[in-house]
Motif scaffolding. Sequence first.
Motif, PDB file in Angstrom:
ATOM      1  N   ALA A  51       0.830  -1.208   0.000  1.00  0.00           N
ATOM      2  CA  ALA A  51       0.000   0.000   0.000  1.00  0.00           C
ATOM      3  C   ALA A  51       0.863   1.256   0.000  1.00  0.00           C
ATOM      4  O   ALA A  51       0.580   2.219  -0.729  1.00  0.00           O
ATOM      5  CB  ALA A  51      -0.933  -0.014   1.209  1.00  0.00           C
ATOM      6  N   VAL A  52       1.927   1.264   0.796  1.00  0.00           N
ATOM      7  CA  VAL A  52       2.825   2.427   0.840  1.00  0.00           C
ATOM      8  C   VAL A  52       3.514   2.607  -0.511  1.00  0.00           C
ATOM      9  O   VAL A  52       3.657   3.735  -0.996  1.00  0.00           O
ATOM     10  CB  VAL A  52       3.852   2.273   1.986  1.00  0.00           C
ATOM     11  N   ALA A  57       4.073   5.685  -5.464  1.00  0.00           N
ATOM     12  CA  ALA A  57       4.118   5.726  -6.926  1.00  0.00           C
ATOM     13  C   ALA A  57       3.110   6.729  -7.463  1.00  0.00           C
ATOM     14  O   ALA A  57       3.407   7.498  -8.389  1.00  0.00           O
ATOM     15  CB  ALA A  57       3.848   4.325  -7.492  1.00  0.00           C
ATOM     16  N   VAL A  58       1.904   6.740  -6.888  1.00  0.00           N
ATOM     17  CA  VAL A  58       0.881   7.695  -7.344  1.00  0.00           C
ATOM     18  C   VAL A  58       1.325   9.127  -7.045  1.00  0.00           C
ATOM     19  O   VAL A  58       1.172  10.037  -7.886  1.00  0.00           O
ATOM     20  CB  VAL A  58      -0.481   7.379  -6.679  1.00  0.00           C
ATOM     21  N   ALA A  59       1.881   9.371  -5.862  1.00  0.00           N
ATOM     22  CA  ALA A  59       2.345  10.708  -5.514  1.00  0.00           C
ATOM     23  C   ALA A  59       3.500  11.138  -6.424  1.00  0.00           C
ATOM     24  O   ALA A  59       3.553  12.288  -6.859  1.00  0.00           O
ATOM     25  CB  ALA A  59       2.786  10.734  -4.048  1.00  0.00           C
ATOM     26  N   LEU A  63       3.319  14.393  -8.998  1.00  0.00           N
ATOM     27  CA  LEU A  63       4.236  15.524  -8.849  1.00  0.00           C
ATOM     28  C   LEU A  63       5.207  15.660 -10.024  1.00  0.00           C
ATOM     29  O   LEU A  63       5.887  16.671 -10.121  1.00  0.00           O
ATOM     30  CB  LEU A  63       5.021  15.399  -7.533  1.00  0.00           C
ATOM     31  N   LYS A  64       5.265  14.685 -10.858  1.00  0.00           N
ATOM     32  CA  LYS A  64       6.217  14.700 -11.966  1.00  0.00           C
ATOM     33  C   LYS A  64       5.788  15.629 -13.064  1.00  0.00           C
ATOM     34  O   LYS A  64       4.761  15.926 -13.430  1.00  0.00           O
ATOM     35  CB  LYS A  64       6.406  13.284 -12.515  1.00  0.00           C
TER      36      LYS A  64
END
Length: 64
Positions: A51-52, A57-59, A63-64
């Motif tokens: 989950a972390v 990965a989503v964050a 932000l990319k």
Amino acid sequence: MANTQGPQGHHDPAGSTQMFRAFVDEAPQGRQAAASSGGPRIGLIVGVVVAVAIVAAVAWLALK
């Protein structure tokens, strides 16, 4: 040291065999109890790590 083989020095294999069989019959029960109590805990840890990783990965992608 005490002489446990008896007065004539003969070894009694029946006593050792009975103790070995009692040990073998007991050992799997102890392992199953330890494995069943540790199993859900390991699954929980793996789930939290996954989950972390997904949130990270989503964050990172956001932000990319």
